[in-house]
Design an enzyme around this catalytic site. Sequence first.
Site, PDB file in Angstrom:
ATOM      1  N   GLU A 276       0.854  -1.199   0.000  1.00 51.15           N
ATOM      2  CA  GLU A 276       0.000   0.000   0.000  1.00 51.15           C
ATOM      3  C   GLU A 276       0.886   1.244   0.000  1.00 51.15           C
ATOM      4  O   GLU A 276       1.819   1.344   0.787  1.00 51.15           O
ATOM      5  CB  GLU A 276      -0.936  -0.011   1.216  1.00 51.15           C
ATOM      6  CG  GLU A 276      -1.725   1.254   1.434  1.00 51.15           C
ATOM      7  CD  GLU A 276      -2.563   1.712   0.248  1.00 51.15           C
ATOM      8  OE1 GLU A 276      -3.511   1.027  -0.118  1.00 51.15           O
ATOM      9  OE2 GLU A 276      -2.250   2.792  -0.333  1.00 51.15           O
ATOM     10  N   GLY A 277       0.530   2.171  -0.892  1.00 47.06           N
ATOM     11  CA  GLY A 277       1.309   3.408  -0.996  1.00 47.06           C
ATOM     12  C   GLY A 277       0.895   4.486  -0.008  1.00 47.06           C
ATOM     13  O   GLY A 277       1.672   5.383   0.312  1.00 47.06           O
TER      14      GLY A 277
ATOM     15  N   GLY B  75     -21.220  18.710 -10.661  1.00 41.38           N
ATOM     16  CA  GLY B  75     -21.633  17.316 -10.477  1.00 41.38           C
ATOM     17  C   GLY B  75     -22.655  17.224  -9.365  1.00 41.38           C
ATOM     18  O   GLY B  75     -22.343  17.529  -8.212  1.00 41.38           O
TER      19      GLY B  75
ATOM     20  N   LEU C  45     -18.484   0.984  -4.428  1.00 42.30           N
ATOM     21  CA  LEU C  45     -18.882   1.202  -3.034  1.00 42.30           C
ATOM     22  C   LEU C  45     -18.003   0.364  -2.120  1.00 42.30           C
ATOM     23  O   LEU C  45     -17.612  -0.763  -2.474  1.00 42.30           O
ATOM     24  CB  LEU C  45     -20.350   0.793  -2.844  1.00 42.30           C
ATOM     25  CG  LEU C  45     -21.371   1.667  -3.572  1.00 42.30           C
ATOM     26  CD1 LEU C  45     -22.745   1.020  -3.578  1.00 42.30           C
ATOM     27  CD2 LEU C  45     -21.441   3.066  -2.956  1.00 42.30           C
TER      28      LEU C  45
ATOM     29  N   GLY D 254     -24.133  14.425  -8.378  1.00 34.40           N
ATOM     30  CA  GLY D 254     -24.217  13.051  -7.883  1.00 34.40           C
ATOM     31  C   GLY D 254     -24.031  13.064  -6.371  1.00 34.40           C
ATOM     32  O   GLY D 254     -24.012  14.125  -5.745  1.00 34.40           O
TER      33      GLY D 254
ATOM     34  N   GLU E 239     -23.312  15.668  -1.257  1.00 36.38           N
ATOM     35  CA  GLU E 239     -22.942  15.495   0.163  1.00 36.38           C
ATOM     36  C   GLU E 239     -22.000  16.620   0.587  1.00 36.38           C
ATOM     37  O   GLU E 239     -22.198  17.261   1.627  1.00 36.38           O
ATOM     38  CB  GLU E 239     -22.248  14.145   0.381  1.00 36.38           C
ATOM     39  CG  GLU E 239     -23.176  12.941   0.366  1.00 36.38           C
ATOM     40  CD  GLU E 239     -22.458  11.629   0.681  1.00 36.38           C
ATOM     41  OE1 GLU E 239     -21.270  11.652   1.076  1.00 36.38           O
ATOM     42  OE2 GLU E 239     -23.082  10.568   0.534  1.00 36.38           O
TER      43      GLU E 239
ATOM     44  N   ALA F 261     -16.846  17.016  -9.092  1.00 36.06           N
ATOM     45  CA  ALA F 261     -17.286  15.702  -8.594  1.00 36.06           C
ATOM     46  C   ALA F 261     -18.060  15.053  -9.735  1.00 36.06           C
ATOM     47  O   ALA F 261     -19.274  14.884  -9.684  1.00 36.06           O
ATOM     48  CB  ALA F 261     -18.154  15.878  -7.359  1.00 36.06           C
TER      49      ALA F 261
ATOM     50  N   ALA G  46       3.522  -0.217  -5.749  1.00 34.17           N
ATOM     51  CA  ALA G  46       3.818  -1.446  -6.487  1.00 34.17           C
ATOM     52  C   ALA G  46       3.888  -1.172  -7.986  1.00 34.17           C
ATOM     53  O   ALA G  46       3.112  -0.378  -8.517  1.00 34.17           O
ATOM     54  CB  ALA G  46       2.720  -2.468  -6.210  1.00 34.17           C
TER      55      ALA G  46
ATOM     56  N   HIS H 215     -41.339   0.394  18.557  1.00 32.72           N
ATOM     57  CA  HIS H 215     -41.976   1.714  18.491  1.00 32.72           C
ATOM     58  C   HIS H 215     -41.323   2.654  19.483  1.00 32.72           C
ATOM     59  O   HIS H 215     -41.024   2.233  20.594  1.00 32.72           O
ATOM     60  CB  HIS H 215     -43.465   1.584  18.811  1.00 32.72           C
ATOM     61  CG  HIS H 215     -44.166   2.898  18.870  1.00 32.72           C
ATOM     62  ND1 HIS H 215     -44.522   3.594  17.734  1.00 32.72           N
ATOM     63  CD2 HIS H 215     -44.552   3.662  19.931  1.00 32.72           C
ATOM     64  CE1 HIS H 215     -45.110   4.731  18.090  1.00 32.72           C
ATOM     65  NE2 HIS H 215     -45.139   4.795  19.419  1.00 32.72           N
TER      66      HIS H 215
HETATM   67  C1  LIG Z   1     -15.632  11.546  -1.072  1.00 28.25           C
HETATM   68  C2  LIG Z   1     -16.011  10.095  -1.184  1.00 28.25           C
HETATM   69  C3  LIG Z   1     -17.041   9.605  -0.412  1.00 28.25           C
HETATM   70  C4  LIG Z   1     -17.388   8.270  -0.483  1.00 28.25           C
HETATM   71  N1  LIG Z   1     -18.415   7.821   0.292  1.00 28.25           N
HETATM   72  C5  LIG Z   1     -18.761   6.522   0.252  1.00 28.25           C
HETATM   73  C6  LIG Z   1     -19.800   6.013   1.093  1.00 28.25           C
HETATM   74  O1  LIG Z   1     -20.410   6.751   1.869  1.00 28.25           O
HETATM   75  N2  LIG Z   1     -20.081   4.696   1.019  1.00 28.25           N
HETATM   76  C7  LIG Z   1     -19.429   3.845   0.173  1.00 28.25           C
HETATM   77  O2  LIG Z   1     -19.722   2.650   0.152  1.00 28.25           O
HETATM   78  N3  LIG Z   1     -18.458   4.297  -0.638  1.00 28.25           N
HETATM   79  C8  LIG Z   1     -18.104   5.607  -0.620  1.00 28.25           C
HETATM   80  N4  LIG Z   1     -17.085   6.053  -1.417  1.00 28.25           N
HETATM   81  C9  LIG Z   1     -16.447   5.097  -2.341  1.00 28.25           C
HETATM   82  C10 LIG Z   1     -15.449   4.197  -1.592  1.00 28.25           C
HETATM   83  O3  LIG Z   1     -14.460   5.009  -1.004  1.00 28.25           O
HETATM   84  C11 LIG Z   1     -14.825   3.210  -2.555  1.00 28.25           C
HETATM   85  O4  LIG Z   1     -15.855   2.483  -3.196  1.00 28.25           O
HETATM   86  C12 LIG Z   1     -13.925   2.217  -1.833  1.00 28.25           C
HETATM   87  O5  LIG Z   1     -12.894   2.883  -1.146  1.00 28.25           O
HETATM   88  C13 LIG Z   1     -13.314   1.226  -2.838  1.00 28.25           C
HETATM   89  O6  LIG Z   1     -12.479   0.359  -2.181  1.00 28.25           O
HETATM   90  P1  LIG Z   1     -11.263  -0.346  -2.947  1.00 28.25           P
HETATM   91  O7  LIG Z   1     -10.607  -1.227  -1.933  1.00 28.25           O
HETATM   92  O8  LIG Z   1     -11.715  -0.921  -4.204  1.00 28.25           O
HETATM   93  O9  LIG Z   1     -10.275   0.847  -3.354  1.00 28.25           O
HETATM   94  P2  LIG Z   1      -9.656   2.059  -2.564  1.00 28.25           P
HETATM   95  O10 LIG Z   1     -10.325   2.317  -1.296  1.00 28.25           O
HETATM   96  O11 LIG Z   1      -9.543   3.156  -3.550  1.00 28.25           O
HETATM   97  O12 LIG Z   1      -8.217   1.530  -2.189  1.00 28.25           O
HETATM   98  C14 LIG Z   1      -7.243   1.297  -3.154  1.00 28.25           C
HETATM   99  C15 LIG Z   1      -5.891   1.455  -2.508  1.00 28.25           C
HETATM  100  O13 LIG Z   1      -4.904   0.994  -3.412  1.00 28.25           O
HETATM  101  C16 LIG Z   1      -3.755   1.784  -3.258  1.00 28.25           C
HETATM  102  N5  LIG Z   1      -2.953   1.653  -4.472  1.00 28.25           N
HETATM  103  C17 LIG Z   1      -3.327   1.938  -5.744  1.00 28.25           C
HETATM  104  N6  LIG Z   1      -2.324   1.665  -6.584  1.00 28.25           N
HETATM  105  C18 LIG Z   1      -1.306   1.186  -5.835  1.00 28.25           C
HETATM  106  C19 LIG Z   1       0.001   0.743  -6.141  1.00 28.25           C
HETATM  107  N7  LIG Z   1       0.459   0.711  -7.380  1.00 28.25           N
HETATM  108  N8  LIG Z   1       0.780   0.359  -5.122  1.00 28.25           N
HETATM  109  C20 LIG Z   1       0.343   0.394  -3.832  1.00 28.25           C
HETATM  110  N9  LIG Z   1      -0.882   0.796  -3.488  1.00 28.25           N
HETATM  111  C21 LIG Z   1      -1.709   1.189  -4.477  1.00 28.25           C
HETATM  112  C22 LIG Z   1      -4.304   3.187  -3.061  1.00 28.25           C
HETATM  113  O14 LIG Z   1      -3.339   4.000  -2.411  1.00 28.25           O
HETATM  114  C23 LIG Z   1      -5.531   2.899  -2.202  1.00 28.25           C
HETATM  115  O15 LIG Z   1      -5.231   3.007  -0.835  1.00 28.25           O
HETATM  116  C24 LIG Z   1     -16.688   7.385  -1.349  1.00 28.25           C
HETATM  117  C25 LIG Z   1     -15.637   7.875  -2.124  1.00 28.25           C
HETATM  118  C26 LIG Z   1     -15.292   9.209  -2.046  1.00 28.25           C
HETATM  119  C27 LIG Z   1     -14.159   9.712  -2.875  1.00 28.25           C
END
Ligand SMILES: Cc1cc2nc3c(=O)[nH]c(=O)nc-3n(C[C@H](O)[C@H](O)[C@H](O)COP(=O)(O)OP(=O)(O)OC[C@H]3O[C@@H](n4cnc5c(N)ncnc54)[C@H](O)[C@@H]3O)c2cc1C
Length: 466
Positions: A35-36, A186, A320, A188, A193, A273, A121, A445
Amino acid sequence: MASKTTTLLVIGGGPGGYVAAIRAAQLGVATMLVEGMAPGGTCLNIGCIPSKALIHAADEFDRVRRATPGAVSSPLGIRAEAASIDLAVTQAWKEGVVGKLTGGVAALLRKAGVQVVAGWARIVDGKTVDVAQESGETLRIQCEHLLLATGSEPMALPQLPFAGKVLSSTEALALTEVPRHLVVVGAGYIGLELGMAWRKLGAEVTVVDVAERVLPGYDEDLGKPVLAALKRMGIVLHLGCTAEGLTVDGAGLRVRSRHADEFVLPADKVLVAAGRRPLTAGLESLQLDMDGRAVKVDASCRTSMRNVWAIGDLTGEPMLAHRAMAQGEVAAECIAGHKRRFAPLAIAAVCFTDPEVVAVGLTQAQAAQAGIETLSAQFPFAANGRALTMEGGEGFVRVVARQHDHLVLGWQAVGQGVSELAAAFSYAIEMGARLEDVGGIVHAHPTLGEAVQEAALRALGRAIHL
Ligand SMILES: Cc1cc2nc3c(=O)[nH]c(=O)nc-3n(C[C@H](O)[C@H](O)[C@H](O)COP(=O)(O)OP(=O)(O)OC[C@H]3O[C@@H](n4cnc5c(N)ncnc54)[C@H](O)[C@@H]3O)c2cc1C
């Protein structure tokens, strides 16, 4: 170059990656995670958690502000002399919440026996990954299984690249001063929010969207109470309009209306957004089959390359956190040799606007498209005691069920606090409940849950409280 070997290498420590790593380690699979950033990914560091913390702080401030002289008087009789907010303290509190959770994830990974490697990575091939570590050294990791969980990134607009006053959600969450004029591009869930939160914190907020309505991803009826709330809050909407770019002096945002005339909105900050896209950079060498911009996976989260797996936002919509986590568990169990499929009947989508919105399963229109005959009913919060005691009489719960056997296919709700109904909605669908089951359960209730029961009873033609 230093090197290590492992059975499973997970790239990305977001909700998908860290859950997969913990589950695989629980099942005895030797697991490493690269993880970066801090563990927890977008969700914990720059997404779900900090946004909900900011929304909570904004709600609390707004409540006090509405009780001060000059504000519309509080029907509850609450009065406050003045309201003020120290945003630096608010941000520090928000970061504290994030720190507790990311620290917690790091501890869980450690306890499960996952080896965490900090760094970025670079994929060499399906079994070899180089990690650029903070020390400047590169570590080569050889693995039997490679699990891709790199998540997604905010989509930039070519006419509004992220720089200076043009912000992504990441910077919009971290502002240390309330902008005077915030333009949100945006309408959405992320845009609304954050737009609502900054409005409650004192910014003049304008929302621009090319779509003709807010929350275009949700059923139209769900967006109506949100639209009414936006207007009540004094948020100005320019729907059916496109953001064209900053003015030459950078002081405003040029917007083109649906009639093709151009006007300028004052803007100290512009939050773009406009959606998120899977983070696929660096995967090219694997030449995986794609599904549009996302990595294509089967129901076990396998990609087109043997022993290379993918989960979470990288695999597309719905992007999500809870979907990523659920896929993470499935992938880990498959890698450990179990037979698992990711085949949920429904995944809840929640929008933490004010009022909140939740949708699980099918709407009546979606069911009709699938050729399913349905019956549907909605129960208004205006007739729910708990909602009225919270000044939350706006909105409704709606149920969609199959006509011939009353099997529950979907729920939609909008109102104060409805995010917490997502669990009940999902249970009903996943456990194959019928309207009679939901209608026959004794609901506590006074709770919002009674509106869930009453929606089911109404669909059966026998609502009590309406
Ligand atoms: C403002 C905002 C609000 C949100 N609110 C909600 C919510 O209320 N509910 C909900 O369900 N979802 C929400 N989301 C979406 C949610 O954050 C994502 O769906 C979720 O984090 C996806 O998880 P993931 O594990 O797929 O990826 P991520 O959480 O994006 O994690 C991926 C990780 O991989 C790491 N990475 C990438 N490339 C590399 C590499 N080459 N080497 C090492 N590490 C790497 C990144 O640093 C990151 O930490 C929100 C998103 C945002 C931006």
